[in-house]
Design a protein around this motif. Structure first.
Motif, PDB file in Angstrom:
ATOM      1  N   ASP A 135      -7.140  -2.416 -15.276  1.00 15.61           N
ATOM      2  CA  ASP A 135      -7.753  -1.309 -14.533  1.00 15.61           C
ATOM      3  C   ASP A 135      -6.850  -0.796 -13.422  1.00 15.61           C
ATOM      4  N   ALA A 136      -6.259  -1.730 -12.649  1.00 12.76           N
ATOM      5  CA  ALA A 136      -5.469  -1.316 -11.483  1.00 12.76           C
ATOM      6  C   ALA A 136      -4.218  -0.559 -11.918  1.00 12.76           C
ATOM      7  N   VAL A 137      -3.533  -1.061 -12.952  1.00 12.18           N
ATOM      8  CA  VAL A 137      -2.303  -0.389 -13.421  1.00 12.18           C
ATOM      9  C   VAL A 137      -2.663   0.983 -13.986  1.00 12.18           C
ATOM     10  N   TYR A 138      -3.769   1.041 -14.706  1.00  9.72           N
ATOM     11  CA  TYR A 138      -4.191   2.305 -15.298  1.00  9.72           C
ATOM     12  C   TYR A 138      -4.444   3.362 -14.212  1.00  9.72           C
ATOM     13  N   ARG A 139      -5.176   2.958 -13.155  1.00 12.77           N
ATOM     14  CA  ARG A 139      -5.472   3.922 -12.077  1.00 12.77           C
ATOM     15  C   ARG A 139      -4.196   4.393 -11.407  1.00 12.77           C
ATOM     16  N   ALA A 140      -3.275   3.444 -11.175  1.00 10.43           N
ATOM     17  CA  ALA A 140      -2.026   3.820 -10.513  1.00 10.43           C
ATOM     18  C   ALA A 140      -1.206   4.748 -11.401  1.00 10.43           C
ATOM     19  N   ALA A 141      -1.327   4.580 -12.715  1.00 10.32           N
ATOM     20  CA  ALA A 141      -0.489   5.354 -13.630  1.00 10.32           C
ATOM     21  C   ALA A 141      -1.012   6.771 -13.865  1.00 10.32           C
ATOM     22  N   LEU A 142      -2.275   7.016 -13.548  1.00 10.94           N
ATOM     23  CA  LEU A 142      -2.829   8.359 -13.744  1.00 10.94           C
ATOM     24  C   LEU A 142      -2.020   9.351 -12.908  1.00 10.94           C
ATOM     25  N   GLY A 143      -1.779  10.515 -13.457  1.00  9.18           N
ATOM     26  CA  GLY A 143      -1.043  11.523 -12.701  1.00  9.18           C
ATOM     27  C   GLY A 143       0.455  11.440 -12.911  1.00  9.18           C
ATOM     28  N   LEU A 144       0.926  10.482 -13.722  1.00  5.92           N
ATOM     29  CA  LEU A 144       2.355  10.424 -14.039  1.00  5.92           C
ATOM     30  C   LEU A 144       2.559  10.918 -15.478  1.00  5.92           C
ATOM     31  N   TYR A 145       3.753  11.429 -15.732  1.00  7.60           N
ATOM     32  CA  TYR A 145       4.111  11.822 -17.098  1.00  7.60           C
ATOM     33  C   TYR A 145       4.491  10.574 -17.886  1.00  7.60           C
ATOM     34  N   ILE A 146       4.416  10.666 -19.192  1.00  9.27           N
ATOM     35  CA  ILE A 146       4.690   9.475 -20.015  1.00  9.27           C
ATOM     36  C   ILE A 146       6.143   9.001 -19.866  1.00  9.27           C
ATOM     37  N   GLY A 147       7.099   9.935 -19.928  1.00 10.71           N
ATOM     38  CA  GLY A 147       8.508   9.537 -19.804  1.00 10.71           C
ATOM     39  C   GLY A 147       8.768   8.907 -18.447  1.00 10.71           C
ATOM     40  N   GLY A 245      -5.693   2.032  -4.881  1.00  5.47           N
ATOM     41  CA  GLY A 245      -4.314   2.178  -5.347  1.00  5.47           C
ATOM     42  C   GLY A 245      -3.943   3.639  -5.575  1.00  5.47           C
ATOM     43  N   LEU A 246      -4.563   4.540  -4.808  1.00 11.61           N
ATOM     44  CA  LEU A 246      -4.265   5.963  -4.964  1.00 11.61           C
ATOM     45  C   LEU A 246      -3.576   6.479  -3.708  1.00 11.61           C
ATOM     46  N   PRO A 247      -2.735   7.506  -3.840  1.00 15.43           N
ATOM     47  CA  PRO A 247      -2.125   8.075  -2.639  1.00 15.43           C
ATOM     48  C   PRO A 247      -3.164   8.799  -1.780  1.00 15.43           C
ATOM     49  N   LEU A 248      -2.967   8.750  -0.475  1.00 14.17           N
ATOM     50  CA  LEU A 248      -3.853   9.443   0.469  1.00 14.17           C
ATOM     51  C   LEU A 248      -3.039  10.547   1.133  1.00 14.17           C
ATOM     52  N   LEU A 249      -3.381  11.794   0.828  1.00 18.09           N
ATOM     53  CA  LEU A 249      -2.654  12.909   1.435  1.00 18.09           C
ATOM     54  C   LEU A 249      -3.413  13.365   2.658  1.00 18.09           C
ATOM     55  N   CYS A 250      -2.677  13.577   3.730  1.00 21.21           N
ATOM     56  CA  CYS A 250      -3.336  13.918   4.973  1.00 21.21           C
ATOM     57  C   CYS A 250      -3.205  15.403   5.250  1.00 21.21           C
ATOM     58  N   ALA A 251      -4.347  16.052   5.442  1.00 23.00           N
ATOM     59  CA  ALA A 251      -4.327  17.466   5.783  1.00 23.00           C
ATOM     60  C   ALA A 251      -4.521  17.582   7.290  1.00 23.00           C
ATOM     61  N   ASP A 252      -3.718  18.372   7.907  1.00 24.25           N
ATOM     62  CA  ASP A 252      -3.747  18.437   9.359  1.00 24.25           C
ATOM     63  C   ASP A 252      -3.795  19.917   9.762  1.00 24.25           C
TER      64      ASP A 252
END
Ligand SMILES: Nc1ncnc2c1ncn2[C@@H]1O[C@H](COP(=O)(O)OP(=O)(O)O)[C@@H](O)[C@H]1O
Ligand SMILES: [Mg+2]
Length: 472
Positions: A135-147, A245-252
């Motif tokens: 589960d953890a690797v899968y969540r981290a991998a979402l949003g990446l291209y296969i290559g 395990g997801l990035p947190l983008l900060c809006a300011d």
């Protein structure tokens, strides 16, 4: 007419483009000769001197030219593309690049394509095929291209499970930083006593699974966290990102709003585009009310009004899984139409006794290495003395007690007396200004509470009169 495609594709995925075409030719500025793809790249005997677009004019077939768009599509290149279009070449030209803006005047001559991110099922299957699925690797991998994912897996070939997941998450963060986006730092500690919020994290985790997509369940939009300062709203957003395990983008707002006309809108657009490109991710608007406090949304002018409108539309229409967390001090400071765009509004109140115990535990562990073995009686005194204190005030008191004990030669040994001493050194904000907390509570009556009722052994039944006085 020549068929010309401007293809936005990451370098890591170009090989997949080769697979989809018929023995294409390929060139990039590092090659002195034209290359050809036939299960692998081989050099042809055609030298490319300086002007690939003209030099390959008589070659039939699929031709991929890489790197020509990297410095922007300047005027000369524009003309070359238009000329190539008119020349009736017997070829399909693919001009590929990671990022480029196509000038409007080229639109009638080229076909613009964008390489798509793989869907969640493709990612899950790829990870299973590589024997690294969890589960953890899968969540981290979402949003990446296969290559790209394949390269990252090779980079961390000796990693498995959680270790691999956090290596992939770090990779994503480095990639975002490369694009000039603020990625919020790691939390200084775990957020205690916010069990309802923890339940929401579990829900997000489930909704990121491929099964949710198959079941047609939409990814949630986000949450508004309201509450007095120092109750752990920002901390929760940070620890949510690290736990998922997801990035947190900060809006300011301060960074977004610019006096140059049009730039604020461009800044917000860039931020939202980056958020979508890094999905799944969390988009974090800290102290959101600071911007809206000054914006009069009933008026038709003003940069804030435009930004707010744009954000509302985006919250409504966005499709990639971006979970938006907004923190604010008072709900009546934001427009109701914004509130409606979120799935939940959650009120983070001062911690109850059980939560106070756990918050002390977290901060004591940080400075003492272990939670001291105090008697229940001592704990009860401590918890009661720190009534009406925010977690922030508790954390700071533990820190100051640690400093004091260190300076007295008792490193990492904090006593109950140290903490009772610290308590006498400050007046909690909510005792200094009870009207403020009461008004926040009154305004948040209909919001869900961030922590459920105290069922711990530290719970004290409040005096009914006192309860009314506090507005609870
Ligand atoms: N629930 C909590 N558990 C443990 N520590 C907390 C908690 N909430 C706040 N703190 C401490 O207080 C600090 C400030 O909290 P923060 O999240 O910035 O408050 P807010 O955003 O609500 O104003 C945190 O960095 C942490 O040290
Ligand atoms: Mg905050």
């Amino acid at each position: 007419m020549t068929n010309i495609v401007l293809y936005q594709i990451p370098s890591s995925e170009i090989e997949f483009l080769f697979h989809g075409l018929n023995h294409p030719y390929y060139w990039n500025p590092a090659h002195s000769h034209l290359m050809r793809w036939d299960l692998r790249l081989t050099t042809t005997d055609m030298a490319i001197a300086s002007d690939p677009l003209t030099e390959i004019a008589d070659l039939p077939g699929d031709i991929i030219l890489d790197g020509l768009l990297d410095d922007g599509i300047h005027s000369k290149l524009c003309h070359q593309i238009v000329n190539a279009f008119r020349e009736q070449r017997n070829q399909t030209l693919y001009l590929v690049g990671d990022r480029f803006d196509c000038p409007h005047k080229l639109f009638p001559f080229v076909n613009i394509k964008q390489w798509q991110l793989p869907d969640s099922v493709t990612i899950a299957n790829f990870l299973k095929q590589k024997n690294v699925y969890c589960d953890a690797v899968y969540r981290a991998a979402l949003g990446l291209y296969i290559g790209e994912l394949n390269n990252v897996l090779q980079m961390y070939a000796s990693f498995q499970g959680e270790g691999l997941a956090s290596a992939i998450a770090d990779y994503k963060i480095r990639k975002l930083q490369g694009r000039g986006i603020t990625v919020v730092p790691q939390p200084d500690c775990h957020a205690a006593g916010l069990d309802v919020l923890d339940g929401i994290l579990a829900e997000i985790t489930d909704l990121l699974k491929p099964e949710a997509e198959i079941a047609g369940l939409q990814f949630p939009r986000g949450t508004i966290l309201i509450g007095p300062p120092g109750t752990g709203k920002s901390l929760f957003a940070k620890s949510a990102a690290s736990r998922l395990g997801l990035p947190l983008l900060c809006a300011d707002w301060a960074g977004l709003i610019s006096p140059i006309p049009g730039e604020s809108v461009a800044n917000l657009r860039a931020l939202l585009e980056s958020a979508e490109a890094s999905a799944p991710c969390l988009l974090f608007w800290d102290d959101y009310d600071k911007a809206f406090a000054s914006a009069d949304l009933s008026k038709d002018t003003g940069e804030e009004k435009k930004l707010a409108g744009m954000l509302l539309t985006w919250l409504q229409d966005r499709t990639p899984p971006v979970y938006t967390i907004v923190t604010l001090n008072r709900i009546n400071q934001i427009p109701p139409e914004l509130k409606r765009r979120f799935d939940r509004t959650i009120f983070v109140d001062l911690p109850h006794e059980g939560a106070r115990h756990d918050i002390f535990g977290i901060h004591l562990l940080k400075y003492c290495g272990a939670i001291p073995n105090w008697s229940d009686r001592d704990w009860k005194i401590l918890i009661s003395e720190y009534g009406e204190c925010t977690p922030d005030e508790i954390g700071k008191a533990v820190y100051l007690a640690a400093v004091r004990s260190y300076r007295q030669g008792r490193t990492r040994q904090i006593t109950i007396d140290d903490l009772l001493y610290q308590r006498k050194q400050f007046t909690p904000a909510n005792i200094a200004n009870p009207a403020q907390i009461q008004s926040i509570r009154n305004n948040s009556k209909f919001a869900l509470k961030a922590s459920s009722d105290d069922r711990s052994k530290w719970r004290v039944e409040p005096d009914p009169i006192f309860k009314t006085m506090l507005g609870r």
